[in-house]
Design a protein around this motif. Structure first.
Motif, PDB file in Angstrom:
ATOM      1  N   TYR A   1       0.846  -1.193   0.000  1.00  0.00           N
ATOM      2  CA  TYR A   1       0.000   0.000   0.000  1.00  0.00           C
ATOM      3  C   TYR A   1       0.884   1.247   0.000  1.00  0.00           C
ATOM      4  N   LEU A   2       0.412   2.304  -0.677  1.00  0.00           N
ATOM      5  CA  LEU A   2       1.063   3.619  -0.683  1.00  0.00           C
ATOM      6  C   LEU A   2       0.210   4.566   0.152  1.00  0.00           C
ATOM      7  N   VAL A   3       0.829   5.175   1.198  1.00  0.00           N
ATOM      8  CA  VAL A   3       0.106   6.065   2.111  1.00  0.00           C
ATOM      9  C   VAL A   3       0.570   7.499   1.839  1.00  0.00           C
ATOM     10  N   PRO A   4      -0.202   8.322   1.114  1.00  0.00           N
ATOM     11  CA  PRO A   4       0.207   9.701   0.855  1.00  0.00           C
ATOM     12  C   PRO A   4       0.251  10.505   2.154  1.00  0.00           C
ATOM     13  N   ALA A   5       0.930  11.656   2.077  1.00  0.00           N
ATOM     14  CA  ALA A   5       0.976  12.551   3.234  1.00  0.00           C
ATOM     15  C   ALA A   5      -0.439  13.014   3.579  1.00  0.00           C
ATOM     16  N   GLY A   6      -0.815  12.872   4.851  1.00  0.00           N
ATOM     17  CA  GLY A   6      -2.143  13.252   5.308  1.00  0.00           C
ATOM     18  C   GLY A   6      -3.117  12.103   5.382  1.00  0.00           C
ATOM     19  N   ALA A   7      -2.792  10.934   4.778  1.00  0.00           N
ATOM     20  CA  ALA A   7      -3.680   9.778   4.830  1.00  0.00           C
ATOM     21  C   ALA A   7      -3.376   8.942   6.077  1.00  0.00           C
ATOM     22  N   THR A   8      -4.375   8.198   6.542  1.00  0.00           N
ATOM     23  CA  THR A   8      -4.232   7.333   7.720  1.00  0.00           C
ATOM     24  C   THR A   8      -4.502   5.900   7.295  1.00  0.00           C
ATOM     25  N   PHE A   9      -3.461   5.041   7.387  1.00  0.00           N
ATOM     26  CA  PHE A   9      -3.588   3.671   6.907  1.00  0.00           C
ATOM     27  C   PHE A   9      -4.605   2.879   7.729  1.00  0.00           C
ATOM     28  N   ASP A  10      -4.565   3.023   9.048  1.00  0.00           N
ATOM     29  CA  ASP A  10      -5.432   2.218   9.898  1.00  0.00           C
ATOM     30  C   ASP A  10      -6.910   2.489   9.630  1.00  0.00           C
ATOM     31  N   SER A  11      -7.240   3.747   9.294  1.00  0.00           N
ATOM     32  CA  SER A  11      -8.650   4.035   9.009  1.00  0.00           C
ATOM     33  C   SER A  11      -9.044   3.584   7.610  1.00  0.00           C
ATOM     34  N   ASP A  12      -8.061   3.579   6.667  1.00  0.00           N
ATOM     35  CA  ASP A  12      -8.371   3.169   5.292  1.00  0.00           C
ATOM     36  C   ASP A  12      -8.329   1.644   5.134  1.00  0.00           C
ATOM     37  N   VAL A  13      -7.399   0.982   5.831  1.00  0.00           N
ATOM     38  CA  VAL A  13      -7.259  -0.477   5.727  1.00  0.00           C
ATOM     39  C   VAL A  13      -7.274  -1.038   7.150  1.00  0.00           C
ATOM     40  N   PRO A  14      -8.424  -1.263   7.736  1.00  0.00           N
ATOM     41  CA  PRO A  14      -8.476  -1.756   9.120  1.00  0.00           C
ATOM     42  C   PRO A  14      -8.099  -3.234   9.196  1.00  0.00           C
ATOM     43  N   GLY A  15      -7.676  -3.659  10.394  1.00  0.00           N
ATOM     44  CA  GLY A  15      -7.440  -5.069  10.646  1.00  0.00           C
ATOM     45  C   GLY A  15      -6.007  -5.512  10.540  1.00  0.00           C
ATOM     46  N   ALA A  16      -5.081  -4.621  10.114  1.00  0.00           N
ATOM     47  CA  ALA A  16      -3.679  -5.006   9.996  1.00  0.00           C
ATOM     48  C   ALA A  16      -2.995  -4.821  11.341  1.00  0.00           C
ATOM     49  N   THR A  17      -2.056  -5.736  11.656  1.00  0.00           N
ATOM     50  CA  THR A  17      -1.348  -5.714  12.937  1.00  0.00           C
ATOM     51  C   THR A  17       0.124  -5.415  12.700  1.00  0.00           C
ATOM     52  N   ALA A  18       0.678  -4.477  13.496  1.00  0.00           N
ATOM     53  CA  ALA A  18       2.080  -4.113  13.350  1.00  0.00           C
ATOM     54  C   ALA A  18       2.969  -5.271  13.750  1.00  0.00           C
ATOM     55  N   VAL A  19       4.125  -5.406  13.071  1.00  0.00           N
ATOM     56  CA  VAL A  19       5.093  -6.473  13.322  1.00  0.00           C
ATOM     57  C   VAL A  19       6.240  -5.908  14.140  1.00  0.00           C
ATOM     58  N   ASP A  20       6.667  -6.655  15.165  1.00  0.00           N
ATOM     59  CA  ASP A  20       7.839  -6.270  15.949  1.00  0.00           C
ATOM     60  C   ASP A  20       9.078  -6.685  15.159  1.00  0.00           C
ATOM     61  N   GLU A  21       9.697  -5.717  14.524  1.00  0.00           N
ATOM     62  CA  GLU A  21      10.838  -6.023  13.655  1.00  0.00           C
ATOM     63  C   GLU A  21      12.074  -6.411  14.455  1.00  0.00           C
ATOM     64  N   ASN A  22      12.098  -6.178  15.747  1.00  0.00           N
ATOM     65  CA  ASN A  22      13.241  -6.607  16.555  1.00  0.00           C
ATOM     66  C   ASN A  22      13.234  -8.116  16.774  1.00  0.00           C
ATOM     67  N   SER A  23      12.062  -8.723  16.667  1.00  0.00           N
ATOM     68  CA  SER A  23      11.967 -10.160  16.900  1.00  0.00           C
ATOM     69  C   SER A  23      11.905 -10.951  15.602  1.00  0.00           C
ATOM     70  N   VAL A  24      11.684 -10.291  14.486  1.00  0.00           N
ATOM     71  CA  VAL A  24      11.633 -10.972  13.189  1.00  0.00           C
ATOM     72  C   VAL A  24      12.731 -10.376  12.317  1.00  0.00           C
ATOM     73  N   LYS A  25      13.748 -11.154  12.000  1.00  0.00           N
ATOM     74  CA  LYS A  25      14.875 -10.684  11.217  1.00  0.00           C
ATOM     75  C   LYS A  25      14.691 -11.057   9.743  1.00  0.00           C
ATOM     76  N   ALA A  26      15.205 -10.193   8.890  1.00  0.00           N
ATOM     77  CA  ALA A  26      15.080 -10.431   7.448  1.00  0.00           C
ATOM     78  C   ALA A  26      15.951 -11.606   7.027  1.00  0.00           C
ATOM     79  N   GLN A  27      15.456 -12.373   6.046  1.00  0.00           N
ATOM     80  CA  GLN A  27      16.172 -13.523   5.508  1.00  0.00           C
ATOM     81  C   GLN A  27      16.727 -13.174   4.132  1.00  0.00           C
ATOM     82  N   ALA A  28      17.882 -13.775   3.816  1.00  0.00           N
ATOM     83  CA  ALA A  28      18.518 -13.519   2.519  1.00  0.00           C
ATOM     84  C   ALA A  28      17.683 -14.132   1.405  1.00  0.00           C
ATOM     85  N   ARG A  29      17.710 -13.504   0.239  1.00  0.00           N
ATOM     86  CA  ARG A  29      16.947 -14.003  -0.897  1.00  0.00           C
ATOM     87  C   ARG A  29      17.594 -15.225  -1.523  1.00  0.00           C
ATOM     88  N   THR A  30      18.925 -15.372  -1.375  1.00  0.00           N
ATOM     89  CA  THR A  30      19.638 -16.499  -1.995  1.00  0.00           C
ATOM     90  C   THR A  30      19.962 -17.531  -0.932  1.00  0.00           C
TER      91      THR A  30
END
Length: 554
Positions: A510-539
């Motif tokens: 999703y693209l959120v322009p300046a002034g838009a609110t994602f939670d009100s436009d797309v309800p039901g999404a839950t934030a991810v704790d990025e400290n506990s989920v580390k990115a995996q290499a593509r290869t």
């Protein structure tokens, strides 16, 4: 080969002092025998062309840094030395008694492993008197420079500024003269570059002192005639608006062999016509007050061959008209219209004409009413200026205002749904962002680059049949962000990671322009704790290399 710039400069100053003392002594002896001659009057002859030939001494101050590794082991700066023998010549053409153009050439070929020759042109300024003529000049051109350590001759820019003193000799009817001295400061720049196999190149930036002396030959003469003068008067003055005014000019010191031309110009709105010694002023439309016209007579473009004069006249005061102005209505919606009404009164009952202007919108009408259209005008106050003018050019102004109401605010920006990427292809690595997803994510990155104040939200999904679906959805979202950050250069603070409840093996972007609110436009999404989920290499990591067992000994 090495030079001492201070010693060379000292030589120049010593020679200049000697020449100066000699010239003073010559003048002193001359003054004891005869009465001192006065300075040449402004109308005495002066030469048109001066030709100078003489001796020149050059003292460069600067060096060339020779690259290390030369065959003879020389490196570092190598200084230029003075050049004691040189020749110089110049031709000066004077446009008038004081200012001229100059072409100069100087050649100094006999230095110690160096040499210089210059060709330049520029301007020369002099002050001619009966005997002594001081001058200054400034030139620019080229230098052909060599040395000081066997560098071949090369060309570069040259600049010269200096001056000197000329003395008139009583030979050949005053055409012969002596240049007592000419002292110049010059700047040379040359780039010798590399000189394989001998690394004797480099760059030279030289500050050069030059001292010259020699013979002058004068050609032609400049004898300015008496300057043309011009005077003029205006009549009648004062006058009423619309009355004709005649301006008469009288010129003196005109050359009877030439045909003089005349012209007239006015200031402050004055319209004057005429191409001879008289001009006719049209005072129609002039407001009461003081005015002036300028006359010009010319029989050439040189100084003294033309002159100007100024004549003044006064226009008497008439009672100006008065004006009131109003708008109806005074408040309109954007794009609405208002009627402007003007009421003008002339104390002398002169015919009146009306005109209008507005700070915004468009206004039309030429009578005592006009229509203001606010189409395209911004919200706020529009100032309308009403003007009335009588047949004598006198005017009066009045203003009124119309308010344009502000339009309703635009709708708030909304979150925009971009593409989705699928994770159903790689069974062994179900959270891997594969090459099929690159086109989608490249488009996401392009949107962020084009809208620098917008942010992106990636929402990871997982099917209910997958193991650890919540963790897998979060891992897919984190891997997607990792691609945008590391491979597309997106600022990580501009990408939010969330999980959704769609129950598919995808990541929605999703693209959120300046002034838009994602939670009100797309309800039901839950934030991810990025400290506990580390990115995996593509290869996939490389498999360890297995060593083959050695064959048993025979």
């Amino acid at each position: 080969m090495l030079s001492r710039p201070l010693t060379s400069l000292g030589r120049i100053l010593l020679v200049a002092s000697a020449v100066g003392l000699g010239s003073v002594s010559l003048l002193a002896q001359d003054s004891t025998s005869t009465a001192p001659k006065p300075a040449a009057p402004a109308d005495s002859p002066a030469s048109r062309i001066d030709i100078f030939l003489g001796y020149s001494y050059l003292a460069p101050h600067g060096s060339v840094t020779i690259p290390s590794g030369a065959l003879i082991g020389v490196s570092g700066p190598v200084s230029y030395s003075s050049i004691n023998y040189g020749a110089i010549g110049s031709v000066s053409y004077f446009f008038n008694r004081y200012v001229g153009g100059q072409v100069e050439y100087a050649n100094h070929p006999d230095g110690n492993n160096d040499g210089a020759s210059t060709g330049q042109l520029g301007m020369v300024f002099r002050y001619p008197t009966a005997e002594i003529t001081p001058f200054v000049h400034a030139d620019a051109g080229f230098v052909r420079l060599g040395g000081p350590y066997h560098q071949p001759y090369t060309y570069g820019p040259a600049l010269t500024i200096g001056g000197g003193l000329d003395y008139a000799l009583p030979f050949l009817g005053g055409k012969l003269g002596l240049r007592l001295f000419q002292a110049d400061y010059e700047y040379f720049h040359a780039n010798f570059g590399p000189q394989p196999p001998y690394p004797t190149g480099g760059r030279a930036n030289l500050k050069v002192a030059r001292l010259s002396t020699g013979i002058l030959y004068h050609m032609g003469s400049i004898v300015p005639p008496p300057p043309v003068t011009y005077s003029c008067t205006a009549s009648p003055s004062p006058a009423f608006p619309g009355d004709p005014v005649t301006v008469t000019g009288t010129a003196a010191n005109l050359n009877p062999k030439k045909t003089a031309s005349y012209s007239w110009t006015g200031t402050g709105g004055v319209n004057i016509k005429g191409d001879n010694t008289t001009g006719a002023v049209d005072t129609t439309g002039l407001a009461p007050g003081n005015y002036s016209v300028t006359g010009h007579v010319s029989e050439g473009q040189k100084v003294g061959q033309f002159a100007d004069c100024t004549a003044n006249f006064t226009i008497k005061q008439y009672d100006p008209p008065t004006l009131s102005c109003s708008a109806n209505p005074t408040t309109v919606q954007p794009g609405g219209t208002a009627t402007i009404t003007s009421t003008g009164v002339s104390p002398q009952n002169r015919p009146l004409t009306y005109s209008y202007s507005a700070s915004a919108g468009q206004i039309s009408g030429s009578g005592n009413t006009a229509t203001l259209s606010t189409t395209g005008a911004p919200a706020g106050t529009i100032t309308v200026t009403c003007t009335v003018q009588d047949d004598k050019g006198q005017t009066a102004t009045s203003t009124t205002s119309v308010s344009v109401e502000a339009p309703p605010p635009p709708p708030a920006p909304k979150t925009k749904t971009l593409c989705s990427i699928n994770f159903d292809r790689d069974k062994k690595r179900p959270a891997r962002v594969d090459n099929e997803a690159k086109a989608c994510l490249d488009d996401v990155a392009l949107n962020l680059q084009q809208q620098t104040d917008a942010s992106a939200v990636v929402v990871g999904e997982a099917a209910s049949t997958e193991k650890k679906a919540d963790t897998l959805a979060a891992q897919r979202a984190v891997n997607t962000k990792d691609y945008l950050v590391k491979e597309k250069g997106i600022d990580p603070s501009r990408v939010q990671v969330r999980t959704g409840t769609q129950g598919n093996k995808e990541v929605e972007n999703y693209l959120v322009p300046a002034g838009a609110t994602f939670d009100s436009d797309v309800p039901g999404a839950t934030a991810v704790d990025e400290n506990s989920v580390k990115a995996q290499a593509r290869t996939a990591p490389a498999r360890p290399h297995r060593r083959k067992k050695a064959a048993p000994a025979q």
